[in-house]
Scaffold this motif. Structure first.
Motif, PDB file in Angstrom:
ATOM      1  N   LYS A  73      25.034 -11.750   7.820  1.00  0.00           N
ATOM      2  CA  LYS A  73      25.304 -13.187   7.850  1.00  0.00           C
ATOM      3  C   LYS A  73      24.177 -13.975   7.196  1.00  0.00           C
ATOM      4  CE  LYS A  73      28.177 -13.006  12.014  1.00  0.00           C
ATOM      5  NZ  LYS A  73      28.287 -13.361  13.449  1.00  0.00           N
ATOM      6  N   LEU A  74      22.946 -13.458   7.290  1.00  0.00           N
ATOM      7  CA  LEU A  74      21.805 -14.111   6.634  1.00  0.00           C
ATOM      8  C   LEU A  74      21.721 -13.743   5.151  1.00  0.00           C
ATOM      9  CD1 LEU A  74      19.065 -13.701   9.396  1.00  0.00           C
ATOM     10  CD2 LEU A  74      20.290 -15.801   8.776  1.00  0.00           C
ATOM     11  N   GLU A 280      19.598 -14.920  17.218  1.00  0.00           N
ATOM     12  CA  GLU A 280      19.379 -16.373  17.231  1.00  0.00           C
ATOM     13  C   GLU A 280      18.612 -16.849  15.997  1.00  0.00           C
ATOM     14  OE1 GLU A 280      17.383 -17.287  20.871  1.00  0.00           O
ATOM     15  OE2 GLU A 280      18.800 -16.133  22.093  1.00  0.00           O
ATOM     16  N   TYR A 281      18.201 -15.911  15.143  1.00  0.00           N
ATOM     17  CA  TYR A 281      17.408 -16.271  13.968  1.00  0.00           C
ATOM     18  C   TYR A 281      18.324 -16.904  12.926  1.00  0.00           C
ATOM     19  CZ  TYR A 281      12.975 -15.799  11.456  1.00  0.00           C
ATOM     20  OH  TYR A 281      11.770 -16.043  10.837  1.00  0.00           O
ATOM     21  N   SER A 282      17.923 -18.061  12.420  1.00  0.00           N
ATOM     22  CA  SER A 282      18.826 -18.846  11.580  1.00  0.00           C
ATOM     23  C   SER A 282      18.179 -19.207  10.241  1.00  0.00           C
ATOM     24  CB  SER A 282      19.202 -20.141  12.310  1.00  0.00           C
ATOM     25  OG  SER A 282      18.063 -20.975  12.445  1.00  0.00           O
TER      26      SER A 282
END
Length: 322
Positions: A73-74, A280-282
Protein backbone atom coordinates in the motif's frame (compact mmCIF):
# COMPACT_ATOMS: atom_id res chain seq x y z
CA UNK A 1 12.34 -27.36 5.68
CA UNK A 2 9.34 -28.11 3.49
CA UNK A 3 9.81 -26.47 0.09
CA UNK A 4 6.67 -25.38 -1.77
CA UNK A 5 5.84 -26.41 -5.33
CA UNK A 6 4.99 -23.29 -7.34
CA UNK A 7 2.66 -23.46 -10.32
CA UNK A 8 4.92 -21.27 -12.45
CA UNK A 9 8.24 -19.45 -11.95
CA UNK A 10 8.47 -15.70 -11.44
CA UNK A 11 11.34 -13.76 -12.98
CA UNK A 12 11.98 -10.08 -12.18
CA UNK A 13 14.20 -8.57 -14.86
CA UNK A 14 16.72 -5.82 -14.28
CA UNK A 15 15.00 -3.48 -16.79
CA UNK A 16 11.77 -3.90 -14.80
CA UNK A 17 13.59 -3.03 -11.57
CA UNK A 18 15.13 0.06 -13.18
CA UNK A 19 11.66 1.09 -14.35
CA UNK A 20 10.35 0.76 -10.78
CA UNK A 21 13.24 2.90 -9.51
CA UNK A 22 12.58 5.54 -12.16
CA UNK A 23 8.94 5.76 -11.06
CA UNK A 24 10.01 5.99 -7.41
CA UNK A 25 12.41 8.82 -8.26
CA UNK A 26 9.43 10.90 -9.36
CA UNK A 27 7.41 10.09 -6.23
CA UNK A 28 9.15 11.10 -3.01
CA UNK A 29 6.46 9.40 -0.92
CA UNK A 30 7.51 5.87 -1.93
CA UNK A 31 9.90 3.78 0.20
CA UNK A 32 12.75 2.51 -1.94
CA UNK A 33 14.24 -0.15 0.31
CA UNK A 34 12.63 -1.72 3.38
CA UNK A 35 14.26 -4.36 5.55
CA UNK A 36 12.00 -6.71 7.47
CA UNK A 37 13.02 -9.15 10.20
CA UNK A 38 11.49 -12.60 9.70
CA UNK A 39 13.24 -14.30 12.64
CA UNK A 40 15.80 -13.36 15.29
CA UNK A 41 17.09 -16.91 15.51
CA UNK A 42 20.54 -17.49 13.98
CA UNK A 43 22.78 -20.49 13.48
CA UNK A 44 25.94 -18.44 14.22
CA UNK A 45 27.15 -16.26 17.09
CA UNK A 46 29.56 -13.66 15.67
CA UNK A 47 31.24 -11.45 18.25
CA UNK A 48 30.27 -8.11 16.68
CA UNK A 49 26.59 -8.97 16.16
CA UNK A 50 23.67 -8.59 18.55
CA UNK A 51 20.85 -8.94 16.03
CA UNK A 52 20.20 -12.59 16.79
CA UNK A 53 19.37 -15.20 19.43
CA UNK A 54 19.14 -18.98 19.58
CA UNK A 55 15.58 -19.42 20.83
CA UNK A 56 13.16 -17.07 19.04
CA UNK A 57 10.41 -18.59 16.97
CA UNK A 58 10.00 -17.31 13.40
CA UNK A 59 7.46 -14.56 12.81
CA UNK A 60 4.26 -16.33 11.69
CA UNK A 61 3.80 -16.33 7.93
CA UNK A 62 0.40 -14.67 8.08
CA UNK A 63 1.80 -11.77 10.11
CA UNK A 64 4.60 -11.35 7.58
CA UNK A 65 2.11 -11.39 4.72
CA UNK A 66 0.12 -8.64 6.48
CA UNK A 67 3.31 -6.56 6.66
CA UNK A 68 3.93 -7.18 2.96
CA UNK A 69 0.39 -5.96 2.28
CA UNK A 70 1.07 -2.79 4.29
CA UNK A 71 4.28 -2.11 2.35
CA UNK A 72 2.47 -2.75 -0.94
CA UNK A 73 0.00 0.00 0.00
CA UNK A 74 2.97 2.32 0.62
CA UNK A 75 4.29 1.28 -2.86
CA UNK A 76 7.68 0.09 -1.59
CA UNK A 77 10.14 -1.01 -4.29
CA UNK A 78 12.63 -3.41 -2.66
CA UNK A 79 11.98 -5.62 0.36
CA UNK A 80 14.95 -7.31 2.02
CA UNK A 81 14.34 -10.22 4.40
CA UNK A 82 16.62 -10.13 7.45
CA UNK A 83 17.32 -12.04 10.65
CA UNK A 84 18.86 -13.47 12.67
CA UNK A 85 19.22 -15.90 9.79
CA UNK A 86 16.22 -15.53 7.46
CA UNK A 87 16.81 -18.84 5.68
CA UNK A 88 15.88 -20.55 8.97
CA UNK A 89 12.30 -19.39 8.46
CA UNK A 90 10.36 -22.49 7.39
CA UNK A 91 8.28 -20.56 4.84
CA UNK A 92 10.98 -18.31 3.40
CA UNK A 93 10.37 -19.27 -0.26
CA UNK A 94 6.62 -18.80 0.10
CA UNK A 95 7.21 -15.34 1.58
CA UNK A 96 9.54 -14.41 -1.29
CA UNK A 97 6.82 -15.49 -3.71
CA UNK A 98 4.20 -13.42 -1.89
CA UNK A 99 6.42 -10.31 -2.11
CA UNK A 100 7.05 -10.81 -5.82
CA UNK A 101 3.36 -11.35 -6.54
CA UNK A 102 2.59 -8.15 -4.62
CA UNK A 103 4.70 -6.24 -7.16
CA UNK A 104 7.76 -5.63 -4.98
CA UNK A 105 11.35 -6.81 -5.47
CA UNK A 106 12.35 -9.50 -2.90
CA UNK A 107 15.90 -9.83 -1.59
CA UNK A 108 17.55 -11.73 1.28
CA UNK A 109 20.48 -11.04 3.63
CA UNK A 110 21.98 -14.33 4.82
CA UNK A 111 25.13 -16.03 6.05
CA UNK A 112 24.30 -18.73 3.49
CA UNK A 113 25.37 -21.66 5.62
CA UNK A 114 22.08 -23.57 5.30
CA UNK A 115 21.90 -23.22 1.52
CA UNK A 116 21.32 -26.40 -0.47
CA UNK A 117 20.49 -26.88 -4.14
CA UNK A 118 16.73 -27.52 -3.60
CA UNK A 119 16.37 -24.32 -1.55
CA UNK A 120 18.21 -22.27 -4.18
CA UNK A 121 15.96 -23.68 -6.89
CA UNK A 122 12.87 -22.94 -4.82
CA UNK A 123 14.01 -19.32 -4.36
CA UNK A 124 14.58 -19.12 -8.12
CA UNK A 125 11.00 -20.23 -8.75
CA UNK A 126 9.66 -17.89 -6.05
CA UNK A 127 11.10 -14.83 -7.82
CA UNK A 128 14.02 -13.86 -5.56
CA UNK A 129 15.86 -10.97 -7.21
CA UNK A 130 19.03 -10.77 -5.11
CA UNK A 131 20.87 -12.40 -2.23
CA UNK A 132 23.59 -10.82 -0.09
CA UNK A 133 25.81 -13.19 1.85
CA UNK A 134 28.28 -12.37 4.61
CA UNK A 135 31.93 -13.44 4.76
CA UNK A 136 34.55 -11.75 6.94
CA UNK A 137 37.62 -14.02 6.93
CA UNK A 138 39.23 -17.10 5.42
CA UNK A 139 38.85 -19.11 8.64
CA UNK A 140 36.65 -18.78 11.72
CA UNK A 141 38.15 -16.63 14.47
CA UNK A 142 37.17 -15.25 17.87
CA UNK A 143 35.13 -12.46 16.25
CA UNK A 144 33.37 -14.08 13.30
CA UNK A 145 32.11 -17.45 12.13
CA UNK A 146 31.38 -16.09 8.66
CA UNK A 147 34.45 -17.61 7.00
CA UNK A 148 35.26 -18.51 3.41
CA UNK A 149 36.00 -22.06 4.53
CA UNK A 150 32.31 -22.40 5.37
CA UNK A 151 31.00 -20.30 2.50
CA UNK A 152 33.00 -21.58 -0.48
CA UNK A 153 30.88 -24.71 -1.13
CA UNK A 154 27.75 -22.55 -0.91
CA UNK A 155 29.16 -20.14 -3.49
CA UNK A 156 29.77 -23.11 -5.76
CA UNK A 157 26.12 -24.17 -5.35
CA UNK A 158 24.98 -20.62 -6.12
CA UNK A 159 27.17 -20.45 -9.21
CA UNK A 160 25.60 -23.69 -10.45
CA UNK A 161 21.96 -23.03 -9.62
CA UNK A 162 21.11 -19.41 -8.72
CA UNK A 163 19.18 -17.35 -11.24
CA UNK A 164 19.13 -14.33 -8.89
CA UNK A 165 21.90 -11.80 -8.31
CA UNK A 166 24.49 -12.76 -5.67
CA UNK A 167 26.65 -10.36 -3.71
CA UNK A 168 28.97 -10.97 -0.74
CA UNK A 169 29.63 -8.47 2.04
CA UNK A 170 32.54 -8.49 4.48
CA UNK A 171 33.03 -6.37 7.60
CA UNK A 172 36.46 -4.75 7.65
CA UNK A 173 37.82 -4.75 11.18
CA UNK A 174 36.39 -8.12 12.13
CA UNK A 175 39.57 -9.92 11.06
CA UNK A 176 42.91 -9.62 9.30
CA UNK A 177 42.64 -7.03 6.46
CA UNK A 178 44.83 -9.17 4.21
CA UNK A 179 42.35 -12.02 4.67
CA UNK A 180 39.53 -9.73 3.54
CA UNK A 181 41.46 -9.07 0.34
CA UNK A 182 41.78 -12.81 -0.23
CA UNK A 183 38.06 -13.24 0.46
CA UNK A 184 37.27 -10.56 -2.12
CA UNK A 185 39.47 -12.28 -4.71
CA UNK A 186 37.67 -15.59 -4.19
CA UNK A 187 34.24 -13.96 -4.47
CA UNK A 188 35.08 -12.00 -7.62
CA UNK A 189 36.62 -15.19 -9.03
CA UNK A 190 33.21 -16.84 -8.68
CA UNK A 191 31.75 -13.99 -10.73
CA UNK A 192 29.85 -12.44 -7.81
CA UNK A 193 29.96 -8.86 -6.49
CA UNK A 194 31.86 -8.05 -3.30
CA UNK A 195 31.64 -5.10 -0.96
CA UNK A 196 33.12 -4.14 2.41
CA UNK A 197 31.24 -2.70 5.35
CA UNK A 198 32.86 -0.81 8.21
CA UNK A 199 32.76 -1.78 11.86
CA UNK A 200 30.47 0.41 13.98
CA UNK A 201 30.74 1.71 17.52
CA UNK A 202 28.00 1.37 20.16
CA UNK A 203 26.15 4.36 18.65
CA UNK A 204 26.18 2.89 15.16
CA UNK A 205 28.88 5.29 13.90
CA UNK A 206 31.66 4.16 11.56
CA UNK A 207 34.99 3.27 13.12
CA UNK A 208 37.95 4.56 11.08
CA UNK A 209 40.23 1.95 9.54
CA UNK A 210 43.82 1.38 10.52
CA UNK A 211 46.35 2.26 7.83
CA UNK A 212 46.78 -1.43 7.02
CA UNK A 213 43.03 -1.95 6.70
CA UNK A 214 42.59 1.25 4.67
CA UNK A 215 45.18 0.15 2.12
CA UNK A 216 43.53 -3.27 1.87
CA UNK A 217 40.17 -1.55 1.37
CA UNK A 218 41.55 0.62 -1.42
CA UNK A 219 42.97 -2.44 -3.18
CA UNK A 220 39.63 -4.23 -2.85
CA UNK A 221 37.85 -1.19 -4.32
CA UNK A 222 40.14 -1.38 -7.36
CA UNK A 223 39.19 -4.98 -8.18
CA UNK A 224 37.47 -5.29 -11.53
CA UNK A 225 33.92 -6.59 -11.34
CA UNK A 226 33.62 -5.99 -7.60
CA UNK A 227 30.32 -4.04 -7.66
CA UNK A 228 27.97 -2.61 -10.28
CA UNK A 229 28.09 1.20 -10.39
CA UNK A 230 24.52 1.52 -9.15
CA UNK A 231 25.56 -0.13 -5.86
CA UNK A 232 28.90 1.66 -5.41
CA UNK A 233 30.11 2.25 -1.85
CA UNK A 234 31.90 5.55 -2.49
CA UNK A 235 30.25 7.01 0.61
CA UNK A 236 32.55 4.86 2.74
CA UNK A 237 35.83 6.43 1.59
CA UNK A 238 35.79 9.45 3.93
CA UNK A 239 34.38 7.34 6.77
CA UNK A 240 37.20 4.82 6.41
CA UNK A 241 39.70 7.69 6.76
CA UNK A 242 38.03 8.98 9.91
CA UNK A 243 36.35 11.92 8.15
CA UNK A 244 32.70 12.89 7.92
CA UNK A 245 30.46 12.84 4.87
CA UNK A 246 27.67 15.40 4.47
CA UNK A 247 24.55 13.89 2.92
CA UNK A 248 20.77 13.93 3.27
CA UNK A 249 19.63 10.79 5.03
CA UNK A 250 16.05 9.79 4.19
CA UNK A 251 15.81 6.96 6.74
CA UNK A 252 12.23 6.49 7.84
CA UNK A 253 11.10 7.43 4.35
CA UNK A 254 13.10 5.98 1.47
CA UNK A 255 14.60 3.34 3.77
CA UNK A 256 13.47 1.89 7.07
CA UNK A 257 13.46 -1.35 9.04
CA UNK A 258 10.58 -3.40 10.39
CA UNK A 259 11.42 -5.54 13.42
CA UNK A 260 9.99 -8.90 14.40
CA UNK A 261 7.16 -7.22 16.29
CA UNK A 262 6.15 -5.20 13.23
CA UNK A 263 7.51 -1.86 14.47
CA UNK A 264 9.16 0.63 12.11
CA UNK A 265 12.67 1.93 12.93
CA UNK A 266 14.81 4.40 10.98
CA UNK A 267 17.63 1.85 10.75
CA UNK A 268 19.22 -0.83 12.92
CA UNK A 269 21.40 1.58 15.00
CA UNK A 270 18.38 3.83 15.53
CA UNK A 271 16.13 1.11 16.92
CA UNK A 272 13.42 2.76 19.02
CA UNK A 273 12.80 5.65 16.64
CA UNK A 274 9.98 6.01 15.76
CA UNK A 275 8.98 2.45 16.82
CA UNK A 276 5.55 2.85 15.26
CA UNK A 277 3.53 -0.17 14.09
CA UNK A 278 3.89 -0.69 10.36
CA UNK A 279 0.11 -1.07 10.06
CA UNK A 280 -0.20 2.56 11.25
CA UNK A 281 2.76 3.94 9.28
CA UNK A 282 1.49 6.40 6.69
CA UNK A 283 2.57 8.72 3.91
CA UNK A 284 2.49 11.52 6.52
CA UNK A 285 5.15 9.64 8.52
CA UNK A 286 7.21 9.15 5.37
CA UNK A 287 7.03 12.85 4.50
CA UNK A 288 8.01 13.84 8.04
CA UNK A 289 11.11 11.62 8.02
CA UNK A 290 11.98 12.55 4.43
CA UNK A 291 12.16 16.24 5.32
CA UNK A 292 13.94 15.78 8.65
CA UNK A 293 17.73 15.54 8.70
CA UNK A 294 19.45 13.05 11.00
CA UNK A 295 22.14 14.16 13.44
CA UNK A 296 23.85 10.76 13.15
CA UNK A 297 24.28 10.99 9.38
CA UNK A 298 27.80 12.45 9.11
CA UNK A 299 29.52 9.24 10.28
CA UNK A 300 26.81 6.79 9.24
CA UNK A 301 28.06 3.57 7.58
CA UNK A 302 24.63 2.00 6.98
CA UNK A 303 24.75 1.09 3.30
CA UNK A 304 20.99 0.57 2.96
CA UNK A 305 20.31 4.09 4.24
CA UNK A 306 22.80 5.56 1.77
CA UNK A 307 21.49 3.51 -1.15
CA UNK A 308 17.88 4.31 -0.33
CA UNK A 309 18.63 8.04 -0.15
CA UNK A 310 20.50 8.39 -3.45
CA UNK A 311 17.48 9.43 -5.47
CA UNK A 312 16.98 12.60 -3.44
CA UNK A 313 20.30 14.35 -2.96
CA UNK A 314 19.00 17.35 -4.88
CA UNK A 315 15.88 17.74 -2.75
CA UNK A 316 15.83 20.02 0.27
CA UNK A 317 15.86 18.84 3.87
CA UNK A 318 15.42 20.57 7.22
CA UNK A 319 18.18 20.74 9.81
CA UNK A 320 19.04 17.51 11.61
CA UNK A 321 17.18 16.72 14.80
CA UNK A 322 19.11 16.21 18.01
Amino acid sequence: MRLPAFEYPIRISRPRVLWKLAKAALDRDRPVLVQIVVTRRCNLACGYCYEYDKVSKPVPLQELKARVDALRKLKAVFMTLNGGEPLLHPHIAELVRYIAEAGMVPMINTNGHVLKAPLIKSLNEAGLFGMQLSCDSLEDNEVTEKSMRRLRPKLELLRQHAKFMVRVNGVLGSGNPAEMEDVAKVVVGFGFGFQCSLMRDSRGQALPLSEEALQAYLRIRAMKGRLPQLLNDNFQLPLARGESKPWKCRAGARHFEVDGAGLVHLCQPQTGSPAKPLAEYSVADIRRQFDCGKSCAARCPIAYAHLGSRLDGFRRQHSAHA
